[in-house]
Design a protein around this motif. Sequence first.
Motif, PDB file in Angstrom:
ATOM      1  N   GLU A 169       0.829  -1.196   0.000  1.00  0.00           N
ATOM      2  CA  GLU A 169       0.000   0.000   0.000  1.00  0.00           C
ATOM      3  C   GLU A 169       0.871   1.257   0.000  1.00  0.00           C
ATOM      4  OE1 GLU A 169      -2.402   0.745   3.508  1.00  0.00           O
ATOM      5  OE2 GLU A 169      -3.730   2.079   2.370  1.00  0.00           O
ATOM      6  N   GLN A 170       0.511   2.169  -0.866  1.00  0.00           N
ATOM      7  CA  GLN A 170       1.152   3.473  -0.836  1.00  0.00           C
ATOM      8  C   GLN A 170       0.045   4.484  -0.593  1.00  0.00           C
ATOM      9  OE1 GLN A 170       2.655   5.043  -4.573  1.00  0.00           O
ATOM     10  NE2 GLN A 170       4.238   6.156  -3.467  1.00  0.00           N
ATOM     11  N   ILE A 171       0.122   5.144   0.556  1.00  0.00           N
ATOM     12  CA  ILE A 171      -0.886   6.161   0.858  1.00  0.00           C
ATOM     13  C   ILE A 171      -0.463   7.439   0.154  1.00  0.00           C
ATOM     14  CG2 ILE A 171      -2.050   7.471   2.677  1.00  0.00           C
ATOM     15  CD1 ILE A 171      -1.378   5.164   4.601  1.00  0.00           C
ATOM     16  N   LEU A 172      -1.322   7.922  -0.733  1.00  0.00           N
ATOM     17  CA  LEU A 172      -0.970   9.125  -1.486  1.00  0.00           C
ATOM     18  C   LEU A 172      -1.299  10.365  -0.686  1.00  0.00           C
ATOM     19  CD1 LEU A 172      -2.419   8.074  -4.939  1.00  0.00           C
ATOM     20  CD2 LEU A 172      -0.036   8.011  -4.197  1.00  0.00           C
ATOM     21  N   VAL A 173      -2.436  10.336  -0.007  1.00  0.00           N
ATOM     22  CA  VAL A 173      -2.847  11.510   0.738  1.00  0.00           C
ATOM     23  C   VAL A 173      -3.804  11.099   1.846  1.00  0.00           C
ATOM     24  CG1 VAL A 173      -4.195  11.999  -1.341  1.00  0.00           C
ATOM     25  CG2 VAL A 173      -4.294  13.601   0.461  1.00  0.00           C
ATOM     26  N   ALA A 174      -3.733  11.846   2.947  1.00  0.00           N
ATOM     27  CA  ALA A 174      -4.590  11.537   4.095  1.00  0.00           C
ATOM     28  C   ALA A 174      -5.437  12.746   4.472  1.00  0.00           C
ATOM     29  CB  ALA A 174      -3.718  11.154   5.289  1.00  0.00           C
ATOM     30  N   ASN A 175      -6.499  12.468   5.220  1.00  0.00           N
ATOM     31  CA  ASN A 175      -7.369  13.524   5.765  1.00  0.00           C
ATOM     32  C   ASN A 175      -8.025  14.372   4.685  1.00  0.00           C
ATOM     33  OD1 ASN A 175      -6.426  12.575   8.237  1.00  0.00           O
ATOM     34  ND2 ASN A 175      -4.771  14.046   8.268  1.00  0.00           N
ATOM     35  N   VAL A 176      -8.519  13.723   3.658  1.00  0.00           N
ATOM     36  CA  VAL A 176      -9.259  14.469   2.641  1.00  0.00           C
ATOM     37  C   VAL A 176     -10.743  14.145   2.776  1.00  0.00           C
ATOM     38  CG1 VAL A 176      -7.482  14.908   0.915  1.00  0.00           C
ATOM     39  CG2 VAL A 176      -8.608  12.697   0.941  1.00  0.00           C
ATOM     40  N   ASP A 177     -11.586  15.136   2.424  1.00  0.00           N
ATOM     41  CA  ASP A 177     -13.031  14.927   2.479  1.00  0.00           C
ATOM     42  C   ASP A 177     -13.537  14.369   1.163  1.00  0.00           C
ATOM     43  OD1 ASP A 177     -13.039  16.437   4.889  1.00  0.00           O
ATOM     44  OD2 ASP A 177     -13.073  18.277   3.702  1.00  0.00           O
ATOM     45  N   GLN A 178     -12.886  14.772   0.083  1.00  0.00           N
ATOM     46  CA  GLN A 178     -13.395  14.362  -1.218  1.00  0.00           C
ATOM     47  C   GLN A 178     -12.291  14.221  -2.264  1.00  0.00           C
ATOM     48  OE1 GLN A 178     -16.370  17.394  -1.790  1.00  0.00           O
ATOM     49  NE2 GLN A 178     -14.886  18.953  -2.405  1.00  0.00           N
ATOM     50  N   VAL A 179     -12.575  13.400  -3.248  1.00  0.00           N
ATOM     51  CA  VAL A 179     -11.657  13.226  -4.378  1.00  0.00           C
ATOM     52  C   VAL A 179     -12.349  13.791  -5.601  1.00  0.00           C
ATOM     53  CG1 VAL A 179     -10.356  11.618  -5.827  1.00  0.00           C
ATOM     54  CG2 VAL A 179     -10.913  10.975  -3.501  1.00  0.00           C
ATOM     55  N   LEU A 180     -11.683  14.695  -6.299  1.00  0.00           N
ATOM     56  CA  LEU A 180     -12.216  15.168  -7.560  1.00  0.00           C
ATOM     57  C   LEU A 180     -11.532  14.337  -8.643  1.00  0.00           C
ATOM     58  CD1 LEU A 180     -14.076  17.415  -8.827  1.00  0.00           C
ATOM     59  CD2 LEU A 180     -11.948  18.632  -9.326  1.00  0.00           C
ATOM     60  N   ILE A 181     -12.308  13.452  -9.236  1.00  0.00           N
ATOM     61  CA  ILE A 181     -11.762  12.573 -10.278  1.00  0.00           C
ATOM     62  C   ILE A 181     -11.785  13.367 -11.582  1.00  0.00           C
ATOM     63  CG2 ILE A 181     -12.153  10.435 -11.548  1.00  0.00           C
ATOM     64  CD1 ILE A 181     -13.645   9.433  -8.977  1.00  0.00           C
TER      65      ILE A 181
END
Length: 371
Positions: free
Chosen positions: A152-164
């Motif tokens: 696992e590679q965590i790209l980012v933490a503590n986000v509310d939303q992902v804009l795809i």
Amino acid sequence: MSKKPRKVRVEFRKNREVRARRNKITSIEHATGETDDLRTDERISGKGDISRYRTIKSSGREGGTLRDVDEAGCVLARILATAGIHCLAQTDEGRRYECTVRQVVRTLARESRNAVVTGDRVLLRPINDEQAVVERVEPRHGLLSRASGGKEQILVANVDQVLIVVSAADPPLKPHLIDRFLISAEKGQVRPLICINKIDLVDPADLQPLVGLYAQLGYETHLCSAATQRGVVRLRRALCDRQTVLSGQSGVGKSSLINRLEPDLDLDTRSVSGWTRKGKHTTRRAIAYPLSFGGTVIDTPGIRQMSLWDVARGEIEGYFIEFRPFVPLCAFPDCTHTHEEICGVKSAVAAELISPPRYESYLKLLTDDSD
Ligand code: GDP
Ligand code: ZN
């Protein structure tokens, strides 16, 4: 979270026995790539070189490790970017520090490359006006991870939303990529939004079936053009006061959109991403830019592939919510909806109750895990 502290025994590293401080007494020597402990709450047993261990109390859990730290003199901050063993953090008051990470924080992380990631809330101990040491990483929520090298590679933490972000053209629109990103967002418990950029290159009416499909599935969809600024005002509203990570193939226009969202960001963009280029072992995985109208936007410039992490083949159908009413009609409880003769999902596709592109996307995700 109120678990008993976990006691971890870690080897006391030999390279720490020789402390290399030049210049000022408070400055830290980074030559070894390790952070020197200036103050320690670790006990070292006096049994000679072979058994130099220290015991650390921590309430470690997946994605974030808490350890007992003397908080006096520390400040809370958020990680804006990481590059090799260094990271850039911004305190709640807006002050920025270049940081190293205390070795014990790395030791406590299940995967040292995930010890500190962009978006992390951290406790910093400033050394001077520009440099600080990460003492602790606060527990995480809302992760975007991918599989990389079987881990696992965590790209980012503590986000509310992902804009795809995808583009209507150049590169061509690939709906299965949207579906892959939707799964990774839901896996990380982050709300997904879809943004189709470069609509200036096509007739937007051609996109209606796709927009209709995702709207029906309950996903908020934005049609934008960073070139003409169409849709940017609505997008800004969707991002206001939220922690949003942009993810998508390179070339779809993520950085162009970020610069449109916040025209004044241009300078800042260069200062944060310029920082990530400074280090020798640059890994530009995710870079956070605080927004003047509230919230943060995080770009993922270095991500070419978004392989799903920890999603078993049998789990994939669960992410295709429109399959659910039809699964009970399959003859076999472990139906893969591929070769089986009596299959509720396949019948629903034939009757166009399930969109054929979504079904193809499902098949693609079942058979490969890249591109
Ligand atoms: P990123 O890799 O996703 O960050 O993509 P960039 O922002 O670097 O954009 C890639 C290319 O697409 C650049 O040449 C941009 O000028 C172009 N581009 C970005 N947005 C648009 C758009 O809305 N319309 C058109 N026609 N081109 C765009
Ligand atoms: Zn089936």
